[in-house]
Design a protein around this motif. Structure first.
Motif, PDB file in Angstrom:
ATOM      1  N   GLN A  70     -52.956 -31.569  -9.720  1.00 53.44           N
ATOM      2  CA  GLN A  70     -52.649 -32.738 -10.545  1.00 53.44           C
ATOM      3  C   GLN A  70     -52.137 -32.329 -11.920  1.00 53.44           C
ATOM      4  O   GLN A  70     -51.181 -32.920 -12.445  1.00 53.44           O
ATOM      5  N   ARG A  71     -52.749 -31.299 -12.517  1.00 55.90           N
ATOM      6  CA  ARG A  71     -52.303 -30.834 -13.834  1.00 55.90           C
ATOM      7  C   ARG A  71     -50.897 -30.264 -13.783  1.00 55.90           C
ATOM      8  O   ARG A  71     -50.127 -30.394 -14.740  1.00 55.90           O
ATOM      9  N   GLN A  72     -50.557 -29.635 -12.666  1.00 57.91           N
ATOM     10  CA  GLN A  72     -49.221 -29.075 -12.508  1.00 57.91           C
ATOM     11  C   GLN A  72     -48.168 -30.139 -12.247  1.00 57.91           C
ATOM     12  O   GLN A  72     -46.967 -29.850 -12.236  1.00 57.91           O
ATOM     13  N   GLY A  73     -48.621 -31.376 -12.049  1.00 57.15           N
ATOM     14  CA  GLY A  73     -47.685 -32.462 -11.782  1.00 57.15           C
ATOM     15  C   GLY A  73     -47.131 -32.451 -10.374  1.00 57.15           C
ATOM     16  O   GLY A  73     -46.102 -33.074 -10.096  1.00 57.15           O
ATOM     17  N   GLY A 100     -67.146 -26.695  -2.273  1.00 58.18           N
ATOM     18  CA  GLY A 100     -66.708 -27.984  -2.806  1.00 58.18           C
ATOM     19  C   GLY A 100     -66.229 -27.895  -4.239  1.00 58.18           C
ATOM     20  O   GLY A 100     -65.234 -28.527  -4.622  1.00 58.18           O
ATOM     21  N   ARG A 101     -66.918 -27.097  -5.038  1.00 61.76           N
ATOM     22  CA  ARG A 101     -66.516 -26.922  -6.433  1.00 61.76           C
ATOM     23  C   ARG A 101     -65.114 -26.330  -6.520  1.00 61.76           C
ATOM     24  O   ARG A 101     -64.285 -26.759  -7.340  1.00 61.76           O
ATOM     25  N   MET A 102     -64.829 -25.356  -5.669  1.00 65.11           N
ATOM     26  CA  MET A 102     -63.513 -24.732  -5.678  1.00 65.11           C
ATOM     27  C   MET A 102     -62.429 -25.684  -5.167  1.00 65.11           C
ATOM     28  O   MET A 102     -61.310 -25.709  -5.702  1.00 65.11           O
ATOM     29  N   LEU A 103     -62.750 -26.464  -4.162  1.00 66.55           N
ATOM     30  CA  LEU A 103     -61.760 -27.412  -3.631  1.00 66.55           C
ATOM     31  C   LEU A 103     -61.450 -28.507  -4.647  1.00 66.55           C
ATOM     32  O   LEU A 103     -60.292 -28.917  -4.808  1.00 66.55           O
ATOM     33  N   HIS A 104     -62.466 -28.995  -5.357  1.00 71.72           N
ATOM     34  CA  HIS A 104     -62.222 -29.975  -6.426  1.00 71.72           C
ATOM     35  C   HIS A 104     -61.361 -29.363  -7.521  1.00 71.72           C
ATOM     36  O   HIS A 104     -60.471 -30.033  -8.081  1.00 71.72           O
ATOM     37  N   ALA A 105     -61.599 -28.094  -7.829  1.00 70.10           N
ATOM     38  CA  ALA A 105     -60.790 -27.415  -8.844  1.00 70.10           C
ATOM     39  C   ALA A 105     -59.338 -27.303  -8.379  1.00 70.10           C
ATOM     40  O   ALA A 105     -58.405 -27.427  -9.188  1.00 70.10           O
ATOM     41  N   PHE A 106     -59.141 -27.067  -7.083  1.00 66.32           N
ATOM     42  CA  PHE A 106     -57.782 -26.997  -6.543  1.00 66.32           C
ATOM     43  C   PHE A 106     -57.075 -28.339  -6.703  1.00 66.32           C
ATOM     44  O   PHE A 106     -55.899 -28.388  -7.118  1.00 66.32           O
ATOM     45  N   VAL A 107     -57.776 -29.433  -6.399  1.00 67.60           N
ATOM     46  CA  VAL A 107     -57.179 -30.767  -6.535  1.00 67.60           C
ATOM     47  C   VAL A 107     -56.774 -31.009  -7.984  1.00 67.60           C
ATOM     48  O   VAL A 107     -55.669 -31.491  -8.266  1.00 67.60           O
ATOM     49  N   ARG A 108     -57.658 -30.670  -8.921  1.00 67.34           N
ATOM     50  CA  ARG A 108     -57.345 -30.871 -10.344  1.00 67.34           C
ATOM     51  C   ARG A 108     -56.167 -30.011 -10.772  1.00 67.34           C
ATOM     52  O   ARG A 108     -55.310 -30.452 -11.549  1.00 67.34           O
ATOM     53  N   TRP A 109     -56.108 -28.787 -10.273  1.00 68.06           N
ATOM     54  CA  TRP A 109     -54.996 -27.892 -10.618  1.00 68.06           C
ATOM     55  C   TRP A 109     -53.665 -28.470 -10.151  1.00 68.06           C
ATOM     56  O   TRP A 109     -52.671 -28.460 -10.890  1.00 68.06           O
TER      57      TRP A 109
END
Length: 384
Positions: free
Chosen positions: A107-110, A96-105
């Motif tokens: 979003q940051r990339q636009g 879950g921690r990695m999947l949340h990090a993927f979502v944030r990544w």
């Protein structure tokens, strides 16, 4: 001139085809989970793997009868970790921690094509793609050393012990059952495989499983807790399938034979996973007896529906469609009727079809009349 079975087969096939996932959406889902898998391999460890399981892997997807109509695509996230070195909760949290990090990544990339959400469920993490019409259920797993090379152990927050499964082994078994249809085998033998990918060739077994799941989805629309699991329906259907090429006859025969593959092991209902005998797809019947009773009611209802359709052999296409629409999605049935009607018109125009005096069709009502099944089980405990 089509028999009643051939006509009903075409109507069922055409209707369920409209509920199948489209090639475009299928490829989009593949692109999405491959993107997630590549990111996890790059930012987690290269040994992490993601692969499809369930109806998406088997080719038996049916669009849910929900307001959004989102397809549910099940994935396995496999980590090469020994069970002695990690707990279920730790595995679930790590993925879950990695999947949340993927979502944030994303979003940051636009990037506007990333998941809109990442939520925890009982066993999975769900990545939502509402604009694309599906969501990805990602199941954290580790290897099962007792069932190499494809057995897995999975998490479940409501159960203390690791749960067993083998989705790759199951898919291989299901594919072998599908190949009992010799018509399909011969067609593939003479086809250009590059032009006709396996995913695009629906077997009779795949289609009849979709018909069963479709009817169950509608039958239990207001009682979802008692709806039989897709894997239970799929397993019993594949066990009972005998290689019929005709969809309607195959579905009736499967309904007739499903009960022969429900076991009673010392007072416990049991439908084993053919790829992992320790996994029981009927385990909830023992915990909730009302779910077995609901399964029997559903099985009886669908059997009656198919029997009724055969009795309408000389009533015409519109009468068949009306009766079918009472138990299946009306718009899907009507679209299938329109396609079938167009086929009849073309045959009439070319002189390939001649109408019988009593109606549209002649008939040979092959296939057994399905008896009501009580699903007593193959192995009855003498103690009752």
């Amino acid at each position: 001139m089509d028999t009643i079975e051939e006509m009903l087969s075409m109507l069922l096939d055409g209707a369920v085809e409209t509920l199948d996932i489209s090639p475009h959406l299928h490829q989009l889902a593949v692109d999405k989970y491959e993107e997630v898998g590549a990111w996890l391999a790059e930012h987690g460890t290269p040994d992490w793997r993601i692969y499809p399981q369930g109806s998406f892997r088997l080719g038996t997807v049916v669009r849910p009868n929900t307001p959004t109509g989102e397809y549910d695509i099940d994935l396995v996230c496999w980590l090469p970790i020994a069970k002695e070195s990690i707990t279920q909760a730790e595995l679930k949290e790590r993925v879950g921690r990695m999947l949340h990090a993927f979502v944030r990544w994303k979003q940051r990339q636009g990037h506007g094509d990333g998941p809109a959400s990442c939520k925890a469920t009982r066993r999975c993490w769900t990545l939502g793609y509402p604009d694309d019409g599906f969501h990805l259920d990602v199941l954290p797993t580790i290897p099962d050393p007792a069932v190499p090379p494809t057995g897995i152990l999975l998490t479940d927050k409501q159960l203390r012990a690791w749960q067993h499964s083998n989705p790759i082994g199951y898919a291989t078994w299901f594919q072998l059952r599908s190949q009992l249809d010799r018509h399909l085998v011969e067609a593939k033998r003479h086809a250009n495989v590059a032009d006709v990918p396996d995913w695009d060739v629906r077997t009779t077994l795949q289609r009849l499983v979709q018909v069963l799941k479709w009817h169950a989805m509608l039958y239990f629309a207001n009682d979802p807790d008692n709806r039989p699991p897709s894997i239970l329906i799929t397993t019993l259907a594949a066990r009972a399938y005998a290689g019929e090429h005709d969809l309607f006859t195959g579905t009736r025969n499967v309904l007739h034979g499903m009960g022969n593959f429900v076991e009673n092991r010392h007072g416990r209902w049991w439908v084993p996973n053919p790829a992992h005998e320790e996994e029981n797809f009927a385990d909830k019947w023992n915990e909730y007896p009302e779910r077995r009773e609901a399964f029997i009611r559903w099985h009886t209802d669908l059997s009656i529906v198919l029997d009724d359709l055969v009795q309408l052999q000389r009533k015409g296409l519109h009468v068949l469609a009306t009766r079918m629409s009472e138990s299946f999605t009306s718009d899907a049935v009507q679209r299938s009727v329109q396609r079938y009607g167009e086929r009849l018109r073309q045959q009439t125009t070319t002189g390939a079809l001649r109408m019988g005096v009593g109606g549209l069709l002649t008939t040979t009502t092959a296939g057994p009349r399905v008896r009501q099944h009580t699903f007593h089980g193959q192995h009855t405990d003498p103690r009752g």
